[in-house]
Write a protein that holds these residues in place. Sequence first.
Motif, PDB file in Angstrom:
ATOM      1  N   ASP A   1       0.852  -1.192   0.000  1.00  0.00           N
ATOM      2  CA  ASP A   1       0.000   0.000   0.000  1.00  0.00           C
ATOM      3  C   ASP A   1       0.883   1.236   0.000  1.00  0.00           C
ATOM      4  OD1 ASP A   1      -1.862   1.950   0.234  1.00  0.00           O
ATOM      5  OD2 ASP A   1      -2.826   1.162   2.034  1.00  0.00           O
ATOM      6  N   LEU A   2       1.021   1.844  -1.167  1.00  0.00           N
ATOM      7  CA  LEU A   2       1.921   2.997  -1.298  1.00  0.00           C
ATOM      8  C   LEU A   2       1.245   4.313  -0.951  1.00  0.00           C
ATOM      9  CD1 LEU A   2       3.853   2.018  -4.561  1.00  0.00           C
ATOM     10  CD2 LEU A   2       4.494   1.640  -2.176  1.00  0.00           C
ATOM     11  N   THR A   3       0.015   4.268  -0.466  1.00  0.00           N
ATOM     12  CA  THR A   3      -0.665   5.484  -0.027  1.00  0.00           C
ATOM     13  C   THR A   3       0.128   6.154   1.079  1.00  0.00           C
ATOM     14  OG1 THR A   3      -2.790   4.483  -0.539  1.00  0.00           O
ATOM     15  CG2 THR A   3      -2.822   6.434   0.854  1.00  0.00           C
ATOM     16  N   TYR A   4       0.691   5.342   1.977  1.00  0.00           N
ATOM     17  CA  TYR A   4       1.484   5.880   3.080  1.00  0.00           C
ATOM     18  C   TYR A   4       2.749   6.562   2.554  1.00  0.00           C
ATOM     19  CZ  TYR A   4      -1.541   2.904   5.867  1.00  0.00           C
ATOM     20  OH  TYR A   4      -2.635   2.316   6.450  1.00  0.00           O
ATOM     21  N   LEU A   5       3.300   6.018   1.493  1.00  0.00           N
ATOM     22  CA  LEU A   5       4.497   6.625   0.891  1.00  0.00           C
ATOM     23  C   LEU A   5       4.153   7.987   0.305  1.00  0.00           C
ATOM     24  CD1 LEU A   5       7.504   5.992   0.225  1.00  0.00           C
ATOM     25  CD2 LEU A   5       6.720   5.257  -2.023  1.00  0.00           C
ATOM     26  N   GLN A   6       2.998   8.106  -0.324  1.00  0.00           N
ATOM     27  CA  GLN A   6       2.559   9.393  -0.860  1.00  0.00           C
ATOM     28  C   GLN A   6       2.453  10.428   0.258  1.00  0.00           C
ATOM     29  OE1 GLN A   6      -0.954   9.096  -3.445  1.00  0.00           O
ATOM     30  NE2 GLN A   6      -0.563   6.902  -3.598  1.00  0.00           N
ATOM     31  N   PHE A   7       1.881  10.011   1.370  1.00  0.00           N
ATOM     32  CA  PHE A   7       1.722  10.914   2.506  1.00  0.00           C
ATOM     33  C   PHE A   7       3.075  11.386   3.007  1.00  0.00           C
ATOM     34  CE2 PHE A   7       1.490  11.550   7.118  1.00  0.00           C
ATOM     35  CZ  PHE A   7       0.551  12.571   7.177  1.00  0.00           C
ATOM     36  N   ASP A   8       4.045  10.470   3.069  1.00  0.00           N
ATOM     37  CA  ASP A   8       5.379  10.825   3.540  1.00  0.00           C
ATOM     38  C   ASP A   8       6.070  11.768   2.565  1.00  0.00           C
ATOM     39  OD1 ASP A   8       7.200  10.435   5.682  1.00  0.00           O
ATOM     40  OD2 ASP A   8       8.473   9.219   4.381  1.00  0.00           O
ATOM     41  N   LEU A   9       5.877  11.545   1.280  1.00  0.00           N
ATOM     42  CA  LEU A   9       6.467  12.427   0.274  1.00  0.00           C
ATOM     43  C   LEU A   9       5.873  13.827   0.333  1.00  0.00           C
ATOM     44  CD1 LEU A   9       6.805  10.079  -2.817  1.00  0.00           C
ATOM     45  CD2 LEU A   9       8.629  11.500  -1.884  1.00  0.00           C
ATOM     46  N   ASN A  10       4.593  13.908   0.630  1.00  0.00           N
ATOM     47  CA  ASN A  10       3.921  15.206   0.652  1.00  0.00           C
ATOM     48  C   ASN A  10       4.375  16.089   1.807  1.00  0.00           C
ATOM     49  OD1 ASN A  10       2.474  14.577  -1.635  1.00  0.00           O
ATOM     50  ND2 ASN A  10       0.700  13.806  -0.513  1.00  0.00           N
ATOM     51  N   LYS A  11       5.092  15.522   2.759  1.00  0.00           N
ATOM     52  CA  LYS A  11       5.635  16.317   3.860  1.00  0.00           C
ATOM     53  C   LYS A  11       6.761  17.234   3.377  1.00  0.00           C
ATOM     54  CE  LYS A  11       4.674  12.877   7.461  1.00  0.00           C
ATOM     55  NZ  LYS A  11       5.298  11.973   8.469  1.00  0.00           N
ATOM     56  N   ASP A  12       7.404  16.808   2.294  1.00  0.00           N
ATOM     57  CA  ASP A  12       8.503  17.594   1.730  1.00  0.00           C
ATOM     58  C   ASP A  12       7.925  18.659   0.808  1.00  0.00           C
ATOM     59  OD1 ASP A  12      10.937  18.507   0.774  1.00  0.00           O
ATOM     60  OD2 ASP A  12      11.085  16.947  -0.747  1.00  0.00           O
ATOM     61  N   PRO A  13       8.233  19.953   1.037  1.00  0.00           N
ATOM     62  CA  PRO A  13       7.660  21.021   0.207  1.00  0.00           C
ATOM     63  C   PRO A  13       7.937  20.841  -1.279  1.00  0.00           C
ATOM     64  CG  PRO A  13       8.727  21.931   2.151  1.00  0.00           C
ATOM     65  CD  PRO A  13       9.077  20.474   2.122  1.00  0.00           C
ATOM     66  N   PHE A  14       9.128  20.366  -1.625  1.00  0.00           N
ATOM     67  CA  PHE A  14       9.464  20.185  -3.038  1.00  0.00           C
ATOM     68  C   PHE A  14       8.619  19.065  -3.641  1.00  0.00           C
ATOM     69  CE2 PHE A  14      11.879  18.104  -6.427  1.00  0.00           C
ATOM     70  CZ  PHE A  14      12.124  19.187  -7.263  1.00  0.00           C
ATOM     71  N   SER A  15       8.547  17.938  -2.942  1.00  0.00           N
ATOM     72  CA  SER A  15       7.784  16.797  -3.457  1.00  0.00           C
ATOM     73  C   SER A  15       6.297  17.083  -3.485  1.00  0.00           C
ATOM     74  CB  SER A  15       8.054  15.561  -2.591  1.00  0.00           C
ATOM     75  OG  SER A  15       9.420  15.228  -2.622  1.00  0.00           O
ATOM     76  N   ALA A  16       5.836  17.940  -2.558  1.00  0.00           N
ATOM     77  CA  ALA A  16       4.397  18.234  -2.486  1.00  0.00           C
ATOM     78  C   ALA A  16       3.894  18.889  -3.769  1.00  0.00           C
ATOM     79  CB  ALA A  16       4.109  19.127  -1.279  1.00  0.00           C
TER      80      ALA A  16
END
Length: 293
Positions: free
Chosen positions: A196-211
Amino acid sequence: MVFGQVVIGPPGSGKTTYCNGMSEFLQIIGRKVAVVNLDPANDSLPYKCAVNIEDLIKLEDVMSEHGLGPNGGLVYCMDYIEKNLDWLKSKLEPLEKDHYILFDFPGQVELFTLHSNAKNIITEMTTKWDYRLAAVHLVDAHLCCDPGKYLSALLLSLSTMLHLELPHINVLSKIDVLASYGKLAFNLDFYTDVQDLTYLQFDLNKDPFSAKYRKLTKDLCELVEDFALVSFTTLNIQDKESVANIVKLVDKCNGYVFSGIEGDINEFMKLAARDLDWDYYRYPHLKALAFCI
Protein backbone atom coordinates in the motif's frame (compact mmCIF):
# COMPACT_ATOMS: atom_id res chain seq x y z
CA MET A 1 21.04 -27.79 -19.28
CA VAL A 2 22.80 -24.80 -17.70
CA PHE A 3 21.43 -22.95 -14.68
CA GLY A 4 22.55 -19.57 -13.44
CA GLN A 5 21.90 -16.00 -12.37
CA VAL A 6 21.96 -12.70 -14.20
CA VAL A 7 23.22 -10.26 -11.56
CA ILE A 8 22.20 -6.67 -12.28
CA GLY A 9 21.57 -3.42 -10.45
CA PRO A 10 22.67 0.23 -10.24
CA PRO A 11 26.32 1.14 -9.59
CA GLY A 12 27.28 0.58 -5.97
CA SER A 13 24.46 -1.85 -5.24
CA GLY A 14 26.93 -4.65 -4.52
CA LYS A 15 26.81 -6.84 -7.64
CA THR A 16 30.47 -7.87 -7.63
CA THR A 17 30.45 -8.46 -3.87
CA TYR A 18 27.29 -10.51 -4.33
CA CYS A 19 28.89 -12.66 -7.04
CA ASN A 20 31.90 -13.26 -4.82
CA GLY A 21 29.87 -14.18 -1.75
CA MET A 22 27.30 -16.21 -3.66
CA SER A 23 29.97 -18.23 -5.48
CA GLU A 24 31.66 -19.07 -2.17
CA PHE A 25 28.37 -20.13 -0.61
CA LEU A 26 27.36 -22.32 -3.55
CA GLN A 27 30.73 -24.04 -3.48
CA ILE A 28 30.26 -24.77 0.22
CA ILE A 29 26.98 -26.57 -0.47
CA GLY A 30 28.52 -28.64 -3.22
CA ARG A 31 27.91 -26.87 -6.52
CA LYS A 32 30.52 -26.25 -9.16
CA VAL A 33 30.31 -22.51 -9.80
CA ALA A 34 31.73 -20.25 -12.49
CA VAL A 35 31.56 -16.46 -12.38
CA VAL A 36 31.49 -14.64 -15.71
CA ASN A 37 32.39 -10.97 -15.74
CA LEU A 38 30.41 -9.17 -18.46
CA ASP A 39 31.28 -5.70 -17.17
CA PRO A 40 34.05 -4.22 -19.36
CA ALA A 41 34.61 -1.50 -16.75
CA ASN A 42 35.15 -3.88 -13.83
CA ASP A 43 38.92 -4.13 -13.57
CA SER A 44 39.06 -5.07 -9.87
CA LEU A 45 37.54 -8.50 -9.33
CA PRO A 46 37.53 -10.15 -5.87
CA TYR A 47 36.47 -13.50 -7.31
CA LYS A 48 38.20 -15.96 -9.60
CA CYS A 49 36.84 -15.17 -13.03
CA ALA A 50 36.06 -18.11 -15.34
CA VAL A 51 35.37 -15.80 -18.31
CA ASN A 52 36.34 -12.14 -18.41
CA ILE A 53 34.84 -9.90 -21.07
CA GLU A 54 37.90 -7.66 -20.83
CA ASP A 55 39.70 -10.33 -22.86
CA LEU A 56 37.40 -9.27 -25.69
CA ILE A 57 36.84 -5.56 -25.10
CA LYS A 58 37.73 -2.95 -22.47
CA LEU A 59 35.79 0.20 -21.66
CA GLU A 60 38.97 2.22 -21.28
CA ASP A 61 40.11 1.31 -24.80
CA VAL A 62 36.70 2.14 -26.28
CA MET A 63 36.59 5.55 -24.59
CA SER A 64 40.09 6.38 -25.78
CA GLU A 65 39.63 5.16 -29.35
CA HIS A 66 36.17 6.58 -30.02
CA GLY A 67 36.13 9.63 -27.75
CA LEU A 68 33.15 8.37 -25.76
CA GLY A 69 32.21 8.92 -22.15
CA PRO A 70 31.60 6.07 -19.68
CA ASN A 71 27.90 5.70 -20.51
CA GLY A 72 28.32 5.79 -24.28
CA GLY A 73 31.34 3.54 -23.98
CA LEU A 74 29.38 0.90 -22.08
CA VAL A 75 26.60 0.93 -24.68
CA TYR A 76 29.23 0.46 -27.38
CA CYS A 77 30.81 -2.42 -25.44
CA MET A 78 27.49 -4.22 -25.00
CA ASP A 79 26.72 -3.78 -28.69
CA TYR A 80 30.14 -5.26 -29.45
CA ILE A 81 29.50 -8.24 -27.18
CA GLU A 82 26.14 -8.82 -28.86
CA LYS A 83 27.86 -8.94 -32.25
CA ASN A 84 30.49 -11.34 -30.94
CA LEU A 85 28.36 -13.84 -29.08
CA ASP A 86 30.21 -16.68 -30.80
CA TRP A 87 33.30 -15.65 -28.79
CA LEU A 88 31.31 -15.74 -25.55
CA LYS A 89 29.71 -19.06 -26.46
CA SER A 90 33.11 -20.64 -27.11
CA LYS A 91 34.33 -19.49 -23.69
CA LEU A 92 31.23 -20.81 -21.92
CA GLU A 93 31.06 -24.21 -23.62
CA PRO A 94 33.63 -25.86 -21.28
CA LEU A 95 31.46 -24.77 -18.32
CA GLU A 96 28.12 -25.96 -19.66
CA LYS A 97 28.41 -29.58 -18.61
CA ASP A 98 28.44 -29.23 -14.84
CA HIS A 99 28.77 -25.59 -13.75
CA TYR A 100 26.28 -23.19 -12.23
CA ILE A 101 27.04 -19.78 -13.77
CA LEU A 102 26.84 -16.28 -12.27
CA PHE A 103 26.84 -13.46 -14.83
CA ASP A 104 28.16 -10.18 -13.41
CA PHE A 105 26.68 -7.44 -15.63
CA PRO A 106 27.50 -3.70 -15.78
CA GLY A 107 25.69 -1.27 -13.48
CA GLN A 108 24.43 1.18 -16.09
CA VAL A 109 20.66 1.02 -15.61
CA GLU A 110 19.89 2.17 -19.15
CA LEU A 111 21.22 -1.14 -20.42
CA PHE A 112 18.36 -2.94 -18.70
CA THR A 113 15.56 -0.44 -19.15
CA LEU A 114 16.10 1.28 -22.52
CA HIS A 115 18.69 -0.41 -24.73
CA SER A 116 18.16 -3.82 -26.28
CA ASN A 117 21.75 -5.10 -26.35
CA ALA A 118 21.86 -6.66 -22.87
CA LYS A 119 18.38 -8.12 -23.35
CA ASN A 120 19.40 -9.61 -26.71
CA ILE A 121 22.47 -11.22 -25.14
CA ILE A 122 20.37 -12.78 -22.38
CA THR A 123 17.65 -13.84 -24.83
CA GLU A 124 20.28 -15.62 -26.93
CA MET A 125 21.37 -17.54 -23.84
CA THR A 126 17.87 -18.54 -22.78
CA THR A 127 16.41 -19.39 -26.19
CA LYS A 128 19.22 -20.70 -28.39
CA TRP A 129 21.71 -21.90 -25.77
CA ASP A 130 19.03 -23.37 -23.48
CA TYR A 131 20.30 -21.61 -20.35
CA ARG A 132 17.92 -21.45 -17.39
CA LEU A 133 18.53 -18.00 -15.92
CA ALA A 134 16.94 -15.83 -13.25
CA ALA A 135 17.62 -12.12 -12.86
CA VAL A 136 18.82 -11.00 -9.44
CA HIS A 137 18.29 -7.24 -9.31
CA LEU A 138 20.17 -5.60 -6.44
CA VAL A 139 19.07 -2.26 -4.98
CA ASP A 140 20.93 -0.58 -2.13
CA ALA A 141 18.75 -0.78 0.98
CA HIS A 142 19.63 2.77 2.06
CA LEU A 143 17.22 4.06 -0.63
CA CYS A 144 14.40 3.06 1.72
CA CYS A 145 15.41 5.93 4.00
CA ASP A 146 14.25 8.49 1.41
CA PRO A 147 10.69 8.09 0.06
CA GLY A 148 11.57 9.74 -3.26
CA LYS A 149 14.57 7.48 -3.82
CA TYR A 150 12.56 4.45 -2.79
CA LEU A 151 9.86 5.29 -5.33
CA SER A 152 12.60 5.63 -7.96
CA ALA A 153 13.89 2.18 -6.98
CA LEU A 154 10.38 0.76 -7.42
CA LEU A 155 10.06 2.27 -10.89
CA LEU A 156 13.54 1.06 -11.87
CA SER A 157 12.76 -2.45 -10.66
CA LEU A 158 9.44 -2.54 -12.50
CA SER A 159 10.95 -1.18 -15.72
CA THR A 160 13.78 -3.73 -15.58
CA MET A 161 11.37 -6.61 -14.99
CA LEU A 162 9.21 -5.63 -17.95
CA HIS A 163 12.19 -5.03 -20.22
CA LEU A 164 14.17 -8.22 -19.56
CA GLU A 165 11.19 -10.59 -19.32
CA LEU A 166 13.11 -13.02 -17.11
CA PRO A 167 12.20 -14.79 -13.88
CA HIS A 168 13.12 -12.00 -11.52
CA ILE A 169 14.04 -11.37 -7.88
CA ASN A 170 14.47 -7.87 -6.47
CA VAL A 171 16.89 -7.66 -3.56
CA LEU A 172 17.51 -4.92 -0.99
CA SER A 173 21.25 -5.37 -0.54
CA LYS A 174 23.47 -4.20 2.34
CA ILE A 175 20.58 -4.60 4.75
CA ASP A 176 23.10 -5.01 7.57
CA VAL A 177 24.16 -1.33 7.35
CA LEU A 178 20.68 0.10 6.86
CA ALA A 179 20.43 1.29 10.48
CA SER A 180 23.44 3.57 9.98
CA TYR A 181 21.39 5.72 7.57
CA GLY A 182 18.72 6.55 10.14
CA LYS A 183 15.34 5.26 11.22
CA LEU A 184 12.88 4.12 8.57
CA ALA A 185 9.54 5.91 8.35
CA PHE A 186 7.75 2.53 8.27
CA ASN A 187 8.47 -1.06 9.20
CA LEU A 188 10.81 -2.94 6.88
CA ASP A 189 7.90 -5.11 5.72
CA PHE A 190 6.34 -2.06 4.11
CA TYR A 191 9.37 -1.65 1.84
CA THR A 192 9.73 -5.32 0.97
CA ASP A 193 6.06 -6.20 0.39
CA VAL A 194 5.11 -3.05 -1.58
CA GLN A 195 1.46 -3.46 -0.64
CA ASP A 196 0.00 0.00 0.00
CA LEU A 197 1.92 3.00 -1.30
CA THR A 198 -0.66 5.48 -0.03
CA TYR A 199 1.48 5.88 3.08
CA LEU A 200 4.50 6.63 0.89
CA GLN A 201 2.56 9.39 -0.86
CA PHE A 202 1.72 10.91 2.51
CA ASP A 203 5.38 10.82 3.54
CA LEU A 204 6.47 12.43 0.27
CA ASN A 205 3.92 15.21 0.65
CA LYS A 206 5.63 16.32 3.86
CA ASP A 207 8.50 17.59 1.73
CA PRO A 208 7.66 21.02 0.21
CA PHE A 209 9.46 20.19 -3.04
CA SER A 210 7.78 16.80 -3.46
CA ALA A 211 4.40 18.23 -2.49
CA LYS A 212 4.38 20.24 -5.73
CA TYR A 213 4.28 16.98 -7.65
CA ARG A 214 1.56 15.35 -5.57
CA LYS A 215 -0.45 14.18 -8.58
CA LEU A 216 2.60 12.78 -10.34
CA THR A 217 3.59 10.90 -7.18
CA LYS A 218 0.08 9.51 -6.85
CA ASP A 219 0.07 8.33 -10.47
CA LEU A 220 3.48 6.70 -10.17
CA CYS A 221 2.49 4.86 -7.00
CA GLU A 222 -0.70 3.65 -8.67
CA LEU A 223 1.31 2.48 -11.68
CA VAL A 224 3.52 0.30 -9.48
CA GLU A 225 0.51 -1.06 -7.59
CA ASP A 226 -1.48 -1.78 -10.75
CA PHE A 227 1.27 -3.98 -12.16
CA ALA A 228 1.57 -5.73 -8.77
CA LEU A 229 4.92 -7.23 -9.78
CA VAL A 230 7.48 -5.56 -7.55
CA SER A 231 8.47 -6.89 -4.16
CA PHE A 232 11.82 -7.24 -2.43
CA THR A 233 13.73 -9.69 -0.34
CA THR A 234 16.62 -8.59 1.85
CA LEU A 235 20.28 -9.58 1.77
CA ASN A 236 23.24 -9.41 4.08
CA ILE A 237 25.98 -11.05 2.05
CA GLN A 238 27.95 -11.75 5.24
CA ASP A 239 25.09 -13.78 6.73
CA LYS A 240 24.90 -17.36 5.42
CA GLU A 241 21.23 -17.66 6.33
CA SER A 242 20.41 -14.56 4.30
CA VAL A 243 22.36 -15.90 1.31
CA ALA A 244 20.65 -19.28 1.64
CA ASN A 245 17.27 -17.58 1.41
CA ILE A 246 18.30 -15.97 -1.88
CA VAL A 247 19.48 -19.34 -3.17
CA LYS A 248 16.10 -20.89 -2.38
CA LEU A 249 14.27 -18.12 -4.23
CA VAL A 250 16.54 -18.23 -7.27
CA ASP A 251 16.35 -22.03 -7.47
CA LYS A 252 12.59 -21.80 -7.72
CA CYS A 253 12.79 -19.06 -10.35
CA ASN A 254 15.20 -20.70 -12.75
CA GLY A 255 13.97 -24.26 -12.18
CA TYR A 256 17.09 -25.62 -10.52
CA VAL A 257 14.96 -26.89 -7.66
CA PHE A 258 13.56 -29.52 -10.03
CA SER A 259 16.89 -30.84 -11.30
CA GLY A 260 19.53 -31.40 -8.68
CA ILE A 261 18.90 -29.52 -5.48
CA GLU A 262 18.43 -32.83 -3.68
CA GLY A 263 22.15 -33.40 -4.02
CA ASP A 264 22.85 -29.98 -2.57
CA ILE A 265 20.64 -30.66 0.44
CA ASN A 266 22.41 -33.94 1.13
CA GLU A 267 25.79 -32.28 0.87
CA PHE A 268 24.64 -29.43 3.05
CA MET A 269 23.36 -31.85 5.69
CA LYS A 270 26.71 -33.63 5.70
CA LEU A 271 28.51 -30.34 6.27
CA ALA A 272 26.09 -29.32 8.98
CA ALA A 273 26.49 -32.63 10.78
CA ARG A 274 30.25 -32.38 10.96
CA ASP A 275 31.94 -31.61 14.25
CA LEU A 276 35.05 -30.20 12.59
CA ASP A 277 36.04 -26.90 14.15
CA TRP A 278 36.87 -25.38 10.76
CA ASP A 279 33.37 -25.86 9.39
CA TYR A 280 31.56 -24.94 12.56
CA TYR A 281 33.43 -21.79 13.48
CA ARG A 282 34.00 -20.44 9.99
CA TYR A 283 30.37 -21.06 8.99
CA PRO A 284 28.41 -20.87 12.27
CA HIS A 285 25.05 -20.81 10.47
CA LEU A 286 25.53 -24.14 8.72
CA LYS A 287 23.53 -26.22 11.17
CA ALA A 288 20.61 -23.85 11.16
CA LEU A 289 20.74 -23.44 7.40
CA ALA A 290 20.51 -27.15 6.79
CA PHE A 291 16.90 -26.96 7.91
CA CYS A 292 16.16 -23.78 5.96
CA ILE A 293 16.73 -25.11 2.47
